[in-house]
Design a protein around this motif. Structure first.
Motif, mmCIF file in Angstrom:
data_model
loop_
_atom_site.group_PDB
_atom_site.id
_atom_site.type_symbol
_atom_site.label_atom_id
_atom_site.label_comp_id
_atom_site.label_asym_id
_atom_site.label_seq_id
_atom_site.Cartn_x
_atom_site.Cartn_y
_atom_site.Cartn_z
ATOM 1 N N SER A 5 0.832 -1.198 0.000
ATOM 2 C CA SER A 5 0.000 0.000 0.000
ATOM 3 C C SER A 5 0.866 1.247 0.000
ATOM 4 O O SER A 5 2.021 1.225 0.461
ATOM 5 C CB SER A 5 -0.936 0.021 1.213
ATOM 6 O OG SER A 5 -0.200 0.136 2.414
ATOM 7 N N CYS A 6 0.310 2.317 -0.525
ATOM 8 C CA CYS A 6 0.979 3.617 -0.458
ATOM 9 C C CYS A 6 -0.074 4.702 -0.274
ATOM 10 O O CYS A 6 -1.223 4.567 -0.718
ATOM 11 C CB CYS A 6 1.836 3.883 -1.694
ATOM 12 S SG CYS A 6 0.921 4.121 -3.230
ATOM 13 N N SER A 7 0.317 5.755 0.417
ATOM 14 C CA SER A 7 -0.553 6.913 0.649
ATOM 15 C C SER A 7 0.080 8.124 -0.001
ATOM 16 O O SER A 7 1.315 8.234 -0.081
ATOM 17 C CB SER A 7 -0.737 7.153 2.152
ATOM 18 O OG SER A 7 -1.285 6.008 2.782
ATOM 19 N N TYR A 8 -0.752 9.063 -0.450
ATOM 20 C CA TYR A 8 -0.217 10.223 -1.178
ATOM 21 C C TYR A 8 -1.096 11.442 -0.934
ATOM 22 O O TYR A 8 -2.268 11.352 -0.547
ATOM 23 C CB TYR A 8 -0.124 9.929 -2.678
ATOM 24 C CG TYR A 8 -1.217 9.035 -3.210
ATOM 25 C CD1 TYR A 8 -2.447 9.544 -3.602
ATOM 26 C CD2 TYR A 8 -1.013 7.647 -3.293
ATOM 27 C CE1 TYR A 8 -3.455 8.719 -4.081
ATOM 28 C CE2 TYR A 8 -2.021 6.813 -3.770
ATOM 29 C CZ TYR A 8 -3.237 7.350 -4.156
ATOM 30 O OH TYR A 8 -4.233 6.526 -4.618
ATOM 31 N N SER A 35 -6.433 9.168 -2.152
ATOM 32 C CA SER A 35 -5.447 9.335 -1.077
ATOM 33 C C SER A 35 -4.579 8.104 -0.842
ATOM 34 O O SER A 35 -3.517 8.205 -0.216
ATOM 35 C CB SER A 35 -6.149 9.702 0.235
ATOM 36 O OG SER A 35 -7.042 8.670 0.631
ATOM 37 N N SER A 36 -4.998 6.927 -1.328
ATOM 38 C CA SER A 36 -4.207 5.720 -1.088
ATOM 39 C C SER A 36 -4.529 4.664 -2.128
ATOM 40 O O SER A 36 -5.577 4.714 -2.791
ATOM 41 C CB SER A 36 -4.466 5.163 0.317
ATOM 42 O OG SER A 36 -5.806 4.741 0.445
ATOM 43 N N ARG A 72 -4.034 0.245 -2.536
ATOM 44 C CA ARG A 72 -3.622 -1.004 -1.903
ATOM 45 C C ARG A 72 -3.856 -2.167 -2.857
ATOM 46 O O ARG A 72 -4.911 -2.260 -3.498
ATOM 47 C CB ARG A 72 -4.414 -1.235 -0.615
ATOM 48 C CG ARG A 72 -4.174 -2.569 0.060
ATOM 49 C CD ARG A 72 -4.986 -2.692 1.335
ATOM 50 N NE ARG A 72 -6.422 -2.601 1.082
ATOM 51 C CZ ARG A 72 -7.179 -3.612 0.687
ATOM 52 N NH1 ARG A 72 -6.633 -4.817 0.484
ATOM 53 N NH2 ARG A 72 -8.472 -3.449 0.496
#
Length: 319
Positions: free
Chosen positions: A27-30, A80-81, A83
């Motif tokens: 997962s990544c958030s931005y 925003s993310s 996954r």
């Protein structure tokens, strides 16, 4: 006031090491403040395997990459993310995983973060201690083995006796067994520990307290720790305990306690406590204290050191 526009990957969650039998979540958030999200792309070693493009007709796309198997309908992405989940891992699943976020017109900004993931065959079970008994006499020679579970990573075994780390002189050379499976070379380590049950090195920390409570009771707390270098979170261990006995009568009493019904065991326990208290009073009256004395003898052409129980009064008599 002019609004600050930023496009930034604020966090990426890629496990450092995983077992090939597990499913993995990436997962990544931005932060896309001031931008329109164009796409989020996932890469393994610069090869794209997943794309989220909310402005396109086909929002989610998958691409074949060796070692990467996406679980169908397991991905979840928004502004925003993002996954994704992987399964059917293997040796070729190890690599650098990157999350890349791009903005739309007019700026077309691009930002990314990456992290490395290793896929190995990790131990699934705690180490196994064998040939260790629940009861030993003071002068018994203890010989026990500890074997690790199979793993693709080199495992180190460390022994502790009553919290004291065993030294090299107490250990036999480790035996390694290797088998090939699932594209890995799996290793199992067996370590043998040898020591005398009443070796003072392993009782000094507890000896004074034990003497005050019950001079006939000393114990062994054996612990085998299996560690993988660079991954302390993967350490596994097993502990076993044993009771030490001074003589056959002491051993017989304890066996009766263990085998008796609860009511009988309680009566026996009170009797033993009374006997121990009486023995302590008598011992105190004649100023006798239990100590550990070394006894050296010849065996098979080698000098070995054993330890026996003696009394200060007996020692004084010999001198």
């Amino acid at each position: 006031m002019r609004r600050i526009q930023c496009l930034l990957v604020t966090d990426i969650n890629v496990p450092q090491i995983v077992d090939f039998r597990d499913n993995v979540t990436l997962s990544c958030s931005y932060d896309i403040s001031g931008h329109t999200l164009n796409s989020v792309k996932w890469y393994k070693n610069d090869s794209e395997f997943f794309r989220y493009a909310p402005l396109m007709q086909t929002v989610f796309r998958k691409f074949p990459v060796q070692g990467v198997q996406l679980i169908d309908d397991s991905y979840e992405c928004n502004e925003s993310s993002c996954r994704v989940e992987l399964n059917l891992l293997g040796v070729k699943s190890s690599g650098v995983y990157r999350c890349e976020v791009s903005g739309d017109a007019p700026h077309f900004k691009l930002t990314a973060r990456s992290a490395n993931m290793s896929v190995e065959a990790l131990p699934q079970n705690n180490p196994l201690i064998s040939s260790f008994h629940s009861m030993y006499r003071f002068d018994d020679f203890v010989q026990v083995n500890c074997s690790t579970d199979f793993s693709s990573l080199l495992t180190k075994i460390t022994w502790y006796i009553n919290g004291v780390k065993a030294s090299l002189v107490d250990l036999q050379p480790m035996v390694e067994t290797t088998i090939a499976a699932h594209d890995y070379n799996l290793r199992r380590i067996i370590s043998q520990l040898n020591f005398y049950a009443n070796d003072p090195r392993f009782h000094q920390q507890r000896l004074e307290q034990q003497r005050l409570n019950n001079p006939m009771r000393l114990g062994l707390d054996l612990r085998c720790v299996a560690e993988i270098e660079s991954y302390p979170q993967l350490a596994r261990e097993t502990s076993l305990q044993a009771i030490l006995f001074r003589d056959d009568i002491d051993l017989k009493n304890q066996k009766l306690l263990k085998s008796a019904a609860p009511g009988v065991a309680l009566i026996e326990a009170h009797l033993l406590l009374l006997a121990a208290a009486t023995a302590a009073i008598v011992s105190s009256a004649i100023s006798t204290h239990f100590i550990l004395l070394p006894l050296t003898f010849e065996h098979g052409g080698r000098k070995l050191t054993r330890y026996k129980m003696a009394t200060a009064a007996g020692t004084a008599t010999r001198h």
